[in-house]
Motif scaffolding. Structure first.
Motif, mmCIF file in Angstrom:
data_model
loop_
_atom_site.group_PDB
_atom_site.id
_atom_site.type_symbol
_atom_site.label_atom_id
_atom_site.label_comp_id
_atom_site.label_asym_id
_atom_site.label_seq_id
_atom_site.Cartn_x
_atom_site.Cartn_y
_atom_site.Cartn_z
ATOM 1 N N GLU A 1 0.840 -1.204 0.000
ATOM 2 C CA GLU A 1 0.000 0.000 0.000
ATOM 3 C C GLU A 1 0.874 1.253 0.000
ATOM 4 O O GLU A 1 1.789 1.380 0.826
ATOM 5 C CB GLU A 1 -0.918 0.010 1.232
ATOM 6 C CG GLU A 1 -1.989 -1.060 1.225
ATOM 7 C CD GLU A 1 -1.471 -2.440 1.560
ATOM 8 O OE1 GLU A 1 -2.227 -3.415 1.361
ATOM 9 O OE2 GLU A 1 -0.302 -2.549 2.000
ATOM 10 N N PRO A 2 0.619 2.189 -0.913
ATOM 11 C CA PRO A 2 1.436 3.414 -0.968
ATOM 12 C C PRO A 2 1.101 4.354 0.185
ATOM 13 O O PRO A 2 -0.030 4.368 0.671
ATOM 14 C CB PRO A 2 1.049 4.029 -2.320
ATOM 15 C CG PRO A 2 -0.330 3.521 -2.592
ATOM 16 C CD PRO A 2 -0.399 2.148 -1.986
ATOM 17 N N PRO A 3 2.072 5.147 0.634
ATOM 18 C CA PRO A 3 1.829 6.085 1.729
ATOM 19 C C PRO A 3 1.031 7.320 1.304
ATOM 20 O O PRO A 3 0.465 8.011 2.145
ATOM 21 C CB PRO A 3 3.240 6.480 2.171
ATOM 22 C CG PRO A 3 4.068 6.304 0.935
ATOM 23 C CD PRO A 3 3.480 5.144 0.204
ATOM 24 N N ALA A 4 1.013 7.590 -0.005
ATOM 25 C CA ALA A 4 0.304 8.763 -0.522
ATOM 26 C C ALA A 4 0.173 8.612 -2.029
ATOM 27 O O ALA A 4 0.743 7.705 -2.628
ATOM 28 C CB ALA A 4 1.064 10.047 -0.177
ATOM 29 N N ALA A 5 -0.601 9.531 -2.629
ATOM 30 C CA ALA A 5 -0.742 9.527 -4.084
ATOM 31 C C ALA A 5 0.462 10.236 -4.711
ATOM 32 O O ALA A 5 0.926 11.259 -4.202
ATOM 33 C CB ALA A 5 -2.035 10.224 -4.487
ATOM 34 N N HIS A 6 0.949 9.682 -5.816
ATOM 35 C CA HIS A 6 2.121 10.242 -6.499
ATOM 36 C C HIS A 6 1.903 10.249 -8.012
ATOM 37 O O HIS A 6 1.029 9.560 -8.534
ATOM 38 C CB HIS A 6 3.378 9.423 -6.195
ATOM 39 C CG HIS A 6 3.854 9.507 -4.789
ATOM 40 N ND1 HIS A 6 3.321 8.753 -3.772
ATOM 41 C CD2 HIS A 6 4.841 10.258 -4.217
ATOM 42 C CE1 HIS A 6 3.945 9.020 -2.639
ATOM 43 N NE2 HIS A 6 4.874 9.927 -2.884
ATOM 44 N N LEU A 7 2.774 10.990 -8.688
ATOM 45 C CA LEU A 7 2.875 10.964 -10.146
ATOM 46 C C LEU A 7 4.345 10.931 -10.521
ATOM 47 O O LEU A 7 5.184 11.520 -9.840
ATOM 48 C CB LEU A 7 2.261 12.213 -10.788
ATOM 49 C CG LEU A 7 0.749 12.393 -10.827
ATOM 50 C CD1 LEU A 7 0.438 13.693 -11.560
ATOM 51 C CD2 LEU A 7 0.077 11.213 -11.496
#
Length: 483
Positions: free
Chosen positions: A443-449
Protein backbone atom coordinates in the motif's frame (compact mmCIF):
# COMPACT_ATOMS: atom_id res chain seq x y z
CA UNK A 1 9.20 16.03 -45.04
CA UNK A 2 10.53 13.29 -42.78
CA UNK A 3 11.14 10.04 -44.68
CA UNK A 4 9.04 8.01 -42.25
CA UNK A 5 5.94 10.20 -42.64
CA UNK A 6 6.39 10.26 -46.44
CA UNK A 7 6.36 6.45 -46.53
CA UNK A 8 3.19 6.31 -44.42
CA UNK A 9 1.41 8.91 -46.57
CA UNK A 10 2.32 7.18 -49.84
CA UNK A 11 1.28 3.78 -48.46
CA UNK A 12 -2.09 5.23 -47.39
CA UNK A 13 -2.64 6.79 -50.83
CA UNK A 14 -1.80 3.55 -52.66
CA UNK A 15 -4.00 1.59 -50.27
CA UNK A 16 -6.97 3.85 -51.12
CA UNK A 17 -6.37 3.37 -54.86
CA UNK A 18 -6.05 -0.44 -54.88
CA UNK A 19 -9.71 -0.90 -55.87
CA UNK A 20 -8.86 0.56 -59.28
CA UNK A 21 -6.98 -2.63 -60.10
CA UNK A 22 -8.37 -6.13 -60.46
CA UNK A 23 -6.77 -8.91 -58.39
CA UNK A 24 -3.43 -9.68 -60.04
CA UNK A 25 -3.50 -6.35 -61.87
CA UNK A 26 -0.24 -4.45 -62.29
CA UNK A 27 0.32 -1.19 -60.37
CA UNK A 28 2.18 1.75 -61.95
CA UNK A 29 5.95 1.38 -62.13
CA UNK A 30 8.16 2.71 -59.37
CA UNK A 31 9.41 5.45 -61.71
CA UNK A 32 5.83 6.51 -62.44
CA UNK A 33 5.06 6.67 -58.72
CA UNK A 34 8.22 8.74 -58.10
CA UNK A 35 7.16 11.24 -60.76
CA UNK A 36 3.52 11.38 -59.72
CA UNK A 37 3.99 11.81 -55.97
CA UNK A 38 7.35 13.64 -56.11
CA UNK A 39 9.02 11.33 -53.63
CA UNK A 40 12.28 9.42 -53.67
CA UNK A 41 12.67 5.89 -55.06
CA UNK A 42 13.47 4.74 -51.51
CA UNK A 43 10.10 6.07 -50.29
CA UNK A 44 8.28 4.22 -53.09
CA UNK A 45 10.16 1.00 -52.34
CA UNK A 46 9.35 1.19 -48.63
CA UNK A 47 5.68 2.02 -49.21
CA UNK A 48 5.29 -0.96 -51.54
CA UNK A 49 7.10 -3.18 -49.03
CA UNK A 50 4.65 -2.08 -46.35
CA UNK A 51 1.66 -3.00 -48.56
CA UNK A 52 3.31 -6.32 -49.39
CA UNK A 53 3.72 -7.04 -45.68
CA UNK A 54 0.00 -6.38 -45.25
CA UNK A 55 -0.79 -8.89 -47.99
CA UNK A 56 -2.30 -6.22 -50.26
CA UNK A 57 0.43 -6.18 -52.91
CA UNK A 58 2.76 -8.77 -54.44
CA UNK A 59 6.13 -7.58 -55.76
CA UNK A 60 8.01 -9.54 -58.40
CA UNK A 61 11.64 -8.65 -59.13
CA UNK A 62 11.96 -7.25 -62.64
CA UNK A 63 8.18 -7.29 -63.22
CA UNK A 64 6.79 -4.74 -60.79
CA UNK A 65 4.06 -4.66 -58.15
CA UNK A 66 0.64 -6.31 -58.50
CA UNK A 67 -2.54 -6.22 -56.48
CA UNK A 68 -2.74 -9.38 -54.39
CA UNK A 69 -5.54 -11.81 -55.01
CA UNK A 70 -8.29 -11.96 -52.43
CA UNK A 71 -7.65 -14.14 -49.44
CA UNK A 72 -9.87 -17.03 -48.57
CA UNK A 73 -12.57 -16.42 -45.99
CA UNK A 74 -11.22 -16.28 -42.48
CA UNK A 75 -11.44 -19.47 -40.47
CA UNK A 76 -14.10 -19.15 -37.74
CA UNK A 77 -12.59 -18.54 -34.33
CA UNK A 78 -12.64 -21.44 -31.91
CA UNK A 79 -13.61 -21.66 -28.26
CA UNK A 80 -10.66 -20.72 -26.03
CA UNK A 81 -12.61 -20.57 -22.77
CA UNK A 82 -10.95 -23.85 -21.66
CA UNK A 83 -7.73 -21.89 -21.14
CA UNK A 84 -9.15 -20.11 -18.08
CA UNK A 85 -9.19 -23.44 -16.25
CA UNK A 86 -5.81 -24.58 -17.63
CA UNK A 87 -4.01 -21.36 -16.69
CA UNK A 88 -5.48 -21.26 -13.19
CA UNK A 89 -5.50 -24.88 -12.05
CA UNK A 90 -1.73 -25.46 -12.15
CA UNK A 91 -1.08 -22.35 -10.10
CA UNK A 92 -3.35 -23.34 -7.27
CA UNK A 93 -0.42 -24.69 -5.23
CA UNK A 94 1.97 -21.81 -6.02
CA UNK A 95 3.13 -19.90 -2.96
CA UNK A 96 3.19 -16.77 -5.08
CA UNK A 97 0.91 -16.35 -8.15
CA UNK A 98 2.92 -16.29 -11.37
CA UNK A 99 0.40 -14.37 -13.46
CA UNK A 100 1.93 -11.27 -15.00
CA UNK A 101 0.52 -7.77 -14.59
CA UNK A 102 2.37 -5.69 -17.19
CA UNK A 103 0.22 -2.57 -16.82
CA UNK A 104 2.89 -0.67 -14.86
CA UNK A 105 5.41 -1.34 -17.63
CA UNK A 106 3.09 -0.74 -20.56
CA UNK A 107 2.17 2.74 -19.33
CA UNK A 108 5.72 3.91 -20.12
CA UNK A 109 6.02 1.93 -23.37
CA UNK A 110 2.72 2.68 -25.11
CA UNK A 111 2.76 5.70 -27.41
CA UNK A 112 -0.02 8.17 -26.57
CA UNK A 113 -2.49 9.34 -29.24
CA UNK A 114 -1.35 12.10 -31.65
CA UNK A 115 -1.36 15.54 -30.06
CA UNK A 116 -0.99 14.22 -26.51
CA UNK A 117 2.07 15.44 -24.57
CA UNK A 118 4.10 12.39 -23.54
CA UNK A 119 4.98 12.81 -19.87
CA UNK A 120 4.80 9.03 -19.40
CA UNK A 121 7.67 7.97 -21.68
CA UNK A 122 10.65 6.00 -20.48
CA UNK A 123 13.07 6.70 -23.33
CA UNK A 124 14.73 9.64 -25.04
CA UNK A 125 12.72 11.56 -27.63
CA UNK A 126 13.91 10.82 -31.16
CA UNK A 127 15.44 14.31 -31.32
CA UNK A 128 17.76 13.30 -28.45
CA UNK A 129 18.70 9.90 -29.82
CA UNK A 130 22.02 9.57 -31.69
CA UNK A 131 20.24 8.34 -34.83
CA UNK A 132 22.97 9.26 -37.30
CA UNK A 133 25.71 7.83 -35.13
CA UNK A 134 23.75 4.61 -34.58
CA UNK A 135 23.01 4.27 -38.28
CA UNK A 136 26.67 4.82 -39.16
CA UNK A 137 27.75 2.35 -36.48
CA UNK A 138 25.32 -0.29 -37.72
CA UNK A 139 26.48 0.23 -41.30
CA UNK A 140 30.15 -0.15 -40.33
CA UNK A 141 29.33 -3.12 -38.11
CA UNK A 142 27.64 -4.95 -40.96
CA UNK A 143 30.86 -4.81 -42.96
CA UNK A 144 33.09 -6.15 -40.21
CA UNK A 145 34.62 -9.58 -40.93
CA UNK A 146 32.43 -12.24 -39.35
CA UNK A 147 29.78 -9.73 -38.33
CA UNK A 148 26.94 -12.07 -39.27
CA UNK A 149 28.42 -15.14 -37.66
CA UNK A 150 27.66 -16.55 -34.24
CA UNK A 151 29.27 -14.55 -31.42
CA UNK A 152 30.78 -16.06 -28.28
CA UNK A 153 28.00 -17.02 -25.87
CA UNK A 154 29.24 -14.52 -23.27
CA UNK A 155 29.50 -11.70 -25.82
CA UNK A 156 32.23 -10.13 -27.90
CA UNK A 157 35.47 -9.87 -25.86
CA UNK A 158 36.05 -6.24 -26.86
CA UNK A 159 32.54 -5.24 -25.77
CA UNK A 160 32.88 -7.10 -22.47
CA UNK A 161 36.16 -5.28 -21.92
CA UNK A 162 34.51 -1.91 -22.59
CA UNK A 163 31.73 -2.61 -20.09
CA UNK A 164 34.27 -3.84 -17.51
CA UNK A 165 36.23 -0.59 -17.81
CA UNK A 166 33.05 1.49 -17.49
CA UNK A 167 32.07 -0.36 -14.29
CA UNK A 168 35.54 0.06 -12.84
CA UNK A 169 37.12 -1.39 -9.73
CA UNK A 170 38.55 -4.86 -10.15
CA UNK A 171 35.84 -6.03 -12.57
CA UNK A 172 37.39 -7.79 -15.57
CA UNK A 173 36.02 -8.70 -19.00
CA UNK A 174 35.87 -12.35 -17.89
CA UNK A 175 33.26 -11.33 -15.28
CA UNK A 176 30.94 -9.64 -17.79
CA UNK A 177 28.12 -11.17 -19.87
CA UNK A 178 26.49 -9.26 -22.75
CA UNK A 179 22.70 -9.30 -22.52
CA UNK A 180 19.75 -8.00 -24.54
CA UNK A 181 18.72 -4.94 -22.54
CA UNK A 182 18.43 -4.22 -18.84
CA UNK A 183 15.04 -5.89 -18.46
CA UNK A 184 16.45 -9.15 -19.80
CA UNK A 185 19.49 -8.88 -17.54
CA UNK A 186 17.34 -8.31 -14.44
CA UNK A 187 15.17 -11.28 -15.37
CA UNK A 188 18.25 -13.49 -15.68
CA UNK A 189 19.61 -12.26 -12.35
CA UNK A 190 16.42 -12.96 -10.40
CA UNK A 191 15.99 -16.40 -11.96
CA UNK A 192 19.58 -17.24 -11.03
CA UNK A 193 19.49 -15.95 -7.46
CA UNK A 194 16.02 -16.56 -6.00
CA UNK A 195 14.00 -19.80 -6.14
CA UNK A 196 10.25 -19.48 -6.81
CA UNK A 197 8.13 -18.89 -3.73
CA UNK A 198 10.78 -16.92 -1.84
CA UNK A 199 10.98 -13.23 -0.97
CA UNK A 200 13.01 -10.66 -2.86
CA UNK A 201 13.70 -7.30 -1.24
CA UNK A 202 12.99 -4.26 -3.41
CA UNK A 203 13.17 -0.53 -2.86
CA UNK A 204 9.90 1.24 -2.14
CA UNK A 205 8.89 2.84 -4.39
CA UNK A 206 10.62 1.07 -7.28
CA UNK A 207 10.50 0.44 -11.01
CA UNK A 208 7.25 -1.43 -11.93
CA UNK A 209 9.12 -3.60 -14.41
CA UNK A 210 11.18 -5.00 -11.54
CA UNK A 211 8.00 -5.90 -9.61
CA UNK A 212 6.59 -7.56 -12.74
CA UNK A 213 9.78 -9.60 -13.24
CA UNK A 214 9.71 -10.77 -9.64
CA UNK A 215 6.06 -11.79 -9.70
CA UNK A 216 6.39 -13.52 -13.06
CA UNK A 217 9.20 -15.61 -11.54
CA UNK A 218 6.99 -16.60 -8.61
CA UNK A 219 8.82 -14.34 -6.16
CA UNK A 220 7.31 -12.21 -3.41
CA UNK A 221 8.50 -8.57 -3.56
CA UNK A 222 9.02 -7.16 -0.06
CA UNK A 223 9.36 -3.36 0.08
CA UNK A 224 12.19 -1.53 1.86
CA UNK A 225 11.52 2.24 2.07
CA UNK A 226 13.74 4.78 0.32
CA UNK A 227 14.37 8.35 1.48
CA UNK A 228 16.36 11.23 -0.02
CA UNK A 229 19.62 9.32 0.62
CA UNK A 230 18.50 6.02 -0.88
CA UNK A 231 17.49 2.81 0.82
CA UNK A 232 17.36 2.92 4.64
CA UNK A 233 19.95 0.43 5.97
CA UNK A 234 18.25 -0.29 9.31
CA UNK A 235 15.03 -1.24 7.54
CA UNK A 236 17.01 -3.31 5.03
CA UNK A 237 18.56 -5.31 7.87
CA UNK A 238 15.12 -5.78 9.45
CA UNK A 239 13.70 -7.02 6.13
CA UNK A 240 16.49 -9.58 5.68
CA UNK A 241 15.90 -10.91 9.20
CA UNK A 242 12.11 -11.03 8.81
CA UNK A 243 12.00 -12.72 5.40
CA UNK A 244 15.17 -14.77 5.04
CA UNK A 245 15.53 -13.22 1.57
CA UNK A 246 18.73 -13.83 -0.35
CA UNK A 247 18.38 -11.00 -2.89
CA UNK A 248 17.99 -7.21 -2.66
CA UNK A 249 17.43 -5.23 -5.88
CA UNK A 250 18.42 -1.58 -5.81
CA UNK A 251 19.20 1.43 -7.98
CA UNK A 252 21.89 3.35 -6.06
CA UNK A 253 22.20 6.10 -8.69
CA UNK A 254 19.20 8.32 -9.60
CA UNK A 255 16.72 5.77 -8.31
CA UNK A 256 13.53 5.21 -10.29
CA UNK A 257 11.20 6.90 -9.45
CA UNK A 258 12.54 9.11 -6.60
CA UNK A 259 15.81 10.17 -8.25
CA UNK A 260 17.68 9.52 -4.98
CA UNK A 261 21.40 8.72 -4.88
CA UNK A 262 22.58 6.27 -2.22
CA UNK A 263 24.54 8.33 0.33
CA UNK A 264 28.29 7.58 0.68
CA UNK A 265 27.93 6.44 4.29
CA UNK A 266 25.19 3.97 3.30
CA UNK A 267 27.02 2.27 0.42
CA UNK A 268 29.32 0.12 2.55
CA UNK A 269 26.57 -0.49 5.08
CA UNK A 270 24.23 -1.93 2.41
CA UNK A 271 26.95 -4.33 1.24
CA UNK A 272 27.82 -5.31 4.82
CA UNK A 273 24.17 -6.02 5.68
CA UNK A 274 23.69 -8.14 2.56
CA UNK A 275 26.93 -10.05 3.16
CA UNK A 276 25.92 -10.79 6.75
CA UNK A 277 22.59 -12.15 5.48
CA UNK A 278 24.33 -14.34 2.89
CA UNK A 279 22.50 -12.38 0.21
CA UNK A 280 23.20 -10.79 -3.17
CA UNK A 281 22.65 -7.17 -4.12
CA UNK A 282 21.41 -6.75 -7.70
CA UNK A 283 22.59 -3.28 -8.71
CA UNK A 284 20.51 -1.79 -11.54
CA UNK A 285 22.76 1.01 -12.79
CA UNK A 286 20.28 2.05 -15.46
CA UNK A 287 20.86 5.79 -16.08
CA UNK A 288 24.51 6.47 -15.32
CA UNK A 289 24.89 7.84 -18.85
CA UNK A 290 21.93 10.22 -18.42
CA UNK A 291 23.63 12.44 -15.88
CA UNK A 292 22.68 16.14 -15.93
CA UNK A 293 25.17 18.86 -16.73
CA UNK A 294 25.24 20.17 -13.13
CA UNK A 295 25.65 16.79 -11.39
CA UNK A 296 29.34 16.87 -10.55
CA UNK A 297 31.42 13.70 -10.12
CA UNK A 298 29.36 10.52 -9.84
CA UNK A 299 29.91 7.80 -7.25
CA UNK A 300 31.32 4.57 -8.65
CA UNK A 301 29.00 1.59 -9.06
CA UNK A 302 28.63 -0.57 -5.95
CA UNK A 303 30.23 -3.38 -7.95
CA UNK A 304 33.47 -1.39 -8.15
CA UNK A 305 33.81 -1.49 -4.34
CA UNK A 306 32.81 -5.13 -3.87
CA UNK A 307 35.69 -7.63 -3.52
CA UNK A 308 33.49 -10.42 -2.15
CA UNK A 309 31.07 -10.89 -5.04
CA UNK A 310 28.01 -9.58 -3.20
CA UNK A 311 26.95 -7.38 -6.11
CA UNK A 312 25.46 -8.56 -9.40
CA UNK A 313 25.70 -5.48 -11.59
CA UNK A 314 23.36 -4.57 -14.47
CA UNK A 315 24.04 -1.70 -16.87
CA UNK A 316 22.78 -0.85 -20.34
CA UNK A 317 23.28 1.34 -23.39
CA UNK A 318 19.55 1.48 -24.14
CA UNK A 319 18.47 4.49 -22.07
CA UNK A 320 21.20 6.67 -23.57
CA UNK A 321 20.56 5.61 -27.16
CA UNK A 322 17.25 4.14 -28.33
CA UNK A 323 14.66 1.66 -27.04
CA UNK A 324 15.67 -0.58 -29.95
CA UNK A 325 19.40 -0.50 -29.13
CA UNK A 326 19.08 -3.30 -26.59
CA UNK A 327 22.64 -4.02 -25.50
CA UNK A 328 23.48 -4.38 -21.82
CA UNK A 329 25.81 -6.18 -19.43
CA UNK A 330 25.63 -8.43 -16.38
CA UNK A 331 28.73 -8.39 -14.20
CA UNK A 332 29.41 -10.73 -11.28
CA UNK A 333 32.31 -12.53 -9.66
CA UNK A 334 32.50 -15.98 -8.19
CA UNK A 335 30.45 -19.15 -8.84
CA UNK A 336 27.27 -17.15 -9.45
CA UNK A 337 28.65 -16.05 -12.83
CA UNK A 338 28.34 -19.58 -14.22
CA UNK A 339 24.72 -19.79 -13.13
CA UNK A 340 23.95 -16.43 -14.74
CA UNK A 341 25.65 -17.57 -17.93
CA UNK A 342 23.72 -20.84 -18.05
CA UNK A 343 20.33 -19.13 -17.65
CA UNK A 344 21.24 -16.50 -20.23
CA UNK A 345 22.18 -19.17 -22.78
CA UNK A 346 19.02 -21.20 -22.14
CA UNK A 347 16.75 -18.14 -22.42
CA UNK A 348 18.26 -16.23 -25.34
CA UNK A 349 21.38 -18.06 -26.67
CA UNK A 350 23.17 -14.76 -27.32
CA UNK A 351 22.71 -11.13 -28.34
CA UNK A 352 22.81 -10.85 -32.17
CA UNK A 353 26.36 -10.21 -33.27
CA UNK A 354 25.57 -7.29 -35.63
CA UNK A 355 24.06 -5.41 -32.68
CA UNK A 356 27.11 -6.11 -30.52
CA UNK A 357 29.41 -5.00 -33.33
CA UNK A 358 27.32 -1.83 -33.76
CA UNK A 359 27.62 -1.13 -30.03
CA UNK A 360 31.40 -1.38 -30.30
CA UNK A 361 31.43 0.94 -33.28
CA UNK A 362 29.19 3.45 -31.50
CA UNK A 363 30.99 3.69 -28.16
CA UNK A 364 34.36 3.80 -29.92
CA UNK A 365 33.43 6.70 -32.20
CA UNK A 366 33.99 10.44 -31.54
CA UNK A 367 30.20 10.86 -31.84
CA UNK A 368 29.62 8.98 -28.56
CA UNK A 369 31.12 11.48 -26.07
CA UNK A 370 29.59 14.35 -28.08
CA UNK A 371 26.18 12.70 -27.80
CA UNK A 372 26.51 12.19 -24.04
CA UNK A 373 27.52 15.83 -23.52
CA UNK A 374 24.60 17.07 -25.61
CA UNK A 375 22.09 14.87 -23.77
CA UNK A 376 23.52 15.95 -20.41
CA UNK A 377 22.95 19.61 -21.22
CA UNK A 378 19.50 19.05 -22.72
CA UNK A 379 18.24 16.95 -19.81
CA UNK A 380 19.26 19.65 -17.33
CA UNK A 381 17.42 22.27 -19.40
CA UNK A 382 14.31 20.10 -19.55
CA UNK A 383 14.44 19.26 -15.85
CA UNK A 384 14.70 22.95 -14.99
CA UNK A 385 11.87 23.82 -17.39
CA UNK A 386 9.56 21.22 -15.86
CA UNK A 387 10.48 22.21 -12.31
CA UNK A 388 9.78 25.89 -13.03
CA UNK A 389 6.49 25.13 -14.78
CA UNK A 390 5.30 22.97 -11.88
CA UNK A 391 6.13 25.66 -9.33
CA UNK A 392 4.34 28.25 -11.45
CA UNK A 393 1.19 26.32 -12.35
CA UNK A 394 0.90 23.52 -9.76
CA UNK A 395 2.23 24.87 -6.49
CA UNK A 396 -0.02 22.50 -4.53
CA UNK A 397 2.04 19.53 -5.77
CA UNK A 398 5.05 18.58 -3.65
CA UNK A 399 8.41 18.02 -5.35
CA UNK A 400 10.55 16.59 -2.55
CA UNK A 401 13.69 15.96 -4.59
CA UNK A 402 15.13 17.43 -7.80
CA UNK A 403 17.56 14.88 -9.24
CA UNK A 404 20.76 15.66 -11.12
CA UNK A 405 20.38 12.64 -13.38
CA UNK A 406 17.74 10.51 -15.06
CA UNK A 407 14.74 11.64 -17.05
CA UNK A 408 11.81 12.25 -14.71
CA UNK A 409 10.45 13.94 -11.58
CA UNK A 410 8.55 12.24 -8.75
CA UNK A 411 5.66 14.28 -7.37
CA UNK A 412 3.60 13.83 -4.24
CA UNK A 413 -0.03 14.82 -4.80
CA UNK A 414 -2.27 16.64 -2.31
CA UNK A 415 -3.97 14.51 0.33
CA UNK A 416 -6.99 12.67 -0.99
CA UNK A 417 -6.15 12.98 -4.70
CA UNK A 418 -7.46 10.09 -6.80
CA UNK A 419 -4.57 9.01 -9.05
CA UNK A 420 -6.81 7.14 -11.48
CA UNK A 421 -9.19 10.06 -11.86
CA UNK A 422 -6.29 12.46 -12.42
CA UNK A 423 -4.67 10.16 -14.99
CA UNK A 424 -7.94 9.97 -16.95
CA UNK A 425 -8.56 13.71 -16.69
CA UNK A 426 -5.00 14.43 -17.84
CA UNK A 427 -5.48 12.30 -20.95
CA UNK A 428 -8.69 14.17 -21.74
CA UNK A 429 -6.72 17.41 -21.35
CA UNK A 430 -4.06 16.13 -23.77
CA UNK A 431 -1.23 14.96 -21.53
CA UNK A 432 -0.22 11.36 -20.66
CA UNK A 433 1.09 10.88 -17.11
CA UNK A 434 2.23 7.91 -15.01
CA UNK A 435 0.36 7.25 -11.76
CA UNK A 436 2.40 6.34 -8.70
CA UNK A 437 0.53 3.25 -7.53
CA UNK A 438 2.36 0.70 -9.78
CA UNK A 439 5.69 1.74 -8.18
CA UNK A 440 4.70 0.32 -4.79
CA UNK A 441 4.68 -3.40 -4.00
CA UNK A 442 2.45 -2.76 -0.97
CA UNK A 443 0.00 0.00 0.00
CA UNK A 444 1.44 3.41 -0.97
CA UNK A 445 1.83 6.08 1.73
CA UNK A 446 0.30 8.76 -0.52
CA UNK A 447 -0.74 9.53 -4.08
CA UNK A 448 2.12 10.24 -6.50
CA UNK A 449 2.88 10.96 -10.15
CA UNK A 450 5.98 10.37 -12.22
CA UNK A 451 6.51 12.92 -14.99
CA UNK A 452 9.10 12.26 -17.69
CA UNK A 453 10.80 15.18 -19.42
CA UNK A 454 12.90 13.10 -21.83
CA UNK A 455 10.21 11.75 -24.18
CA UNK A 456 8.80 15.13 -25.27
CA UNK A 457 9.93 17.33 -28.14
CA UNK A 458 11.43 20.16 -26.06
CA UNK A 459 10.96 22.74 -23.32
CA UNK A 460 8.00 24.36 -25.10
CA UNK A 461 6.13 21.07 -25.02
CA UNK A 462 6.99 20.68 -21.33
CA UNK A 463 5.39 24.06 -20.52
CA UNK A 464 2.28 23.18 -22.52
CA UNK A 465 2.04 19.76 -20.87
CA UNK A 466 2.15 21.25 -17.37
CA UNK A 467 -0.58 23.75 -18.33
CA UNK A 468 -2.72 20.84 -19.50
CA UNK A 469 -2.00 18.99 -16.28
CA UNK A 470 -3.18 22.05 -14.33
CA UNK A 471 -6.49 21.84 -16.24
CA UNK A 472 -6.79 18.16 -15.29
CA UNK A 473 -6.05 18.89 -11.62
CA UNK A 474 -8.73 21.60 -11.60
CA UNK A 475 -11.23 19.14 -13.08
CA UNK A 476 -10.47 16.53 -10.40
CA UNK A 477 -10.69 19.14 -7.63
CA UNK A 478 -14.06 20.17 -8.99
CA UNK A 479 -15.28 16.60 -8.94
CA UNK A 480 -14.16 16.20 -5.32
CA UNK A 481 -15.91 19.42 -4.32
CA UNK A 482 -19.16 18.28 -5.94
CA UNK A 483 -18.83 14.84 -4.36
Amino acid sequence: MHERSSVAELANQLRRELDRYSPGGKLPSSRALVDRFRVSPVTVSRALAQLAAEGLVVTRPGAGAFRARQRESAVPSGDTSWQEVALSADGAADLVPRSVDASGVLVSLAAPPPGVVEFNGGYLHTSLQPERAMAAALSRAGRRPGAWGRPPMEGLPELREWFARSIGGAITAAEVLITAGGQSALTTALRALAPPGTAVLVESPTYPGMLAIARAAGLRPVPVPVDADGVRPALLADAFRATGARVFVCQPLFQNPTGAVLAPERRGEVLRIARAAGAFVVEDDFVRRLVHEDAGPLPAPLAADDPDGVVVHVCSLTKATSPSFRVSALAARGPVLERLRAIQVVDTFFVPRPLQEAALELVGSPAWPRHLRAVSAELKARRDAMTSALRLHLSEVSLPHIPSGGYHLWLRLPEGTDESALTSAALRAGVAITPGRPYFSAEPPAAHLRLSFAAVGGVGEIAEGVRRLRTACAEVRGQRAVG
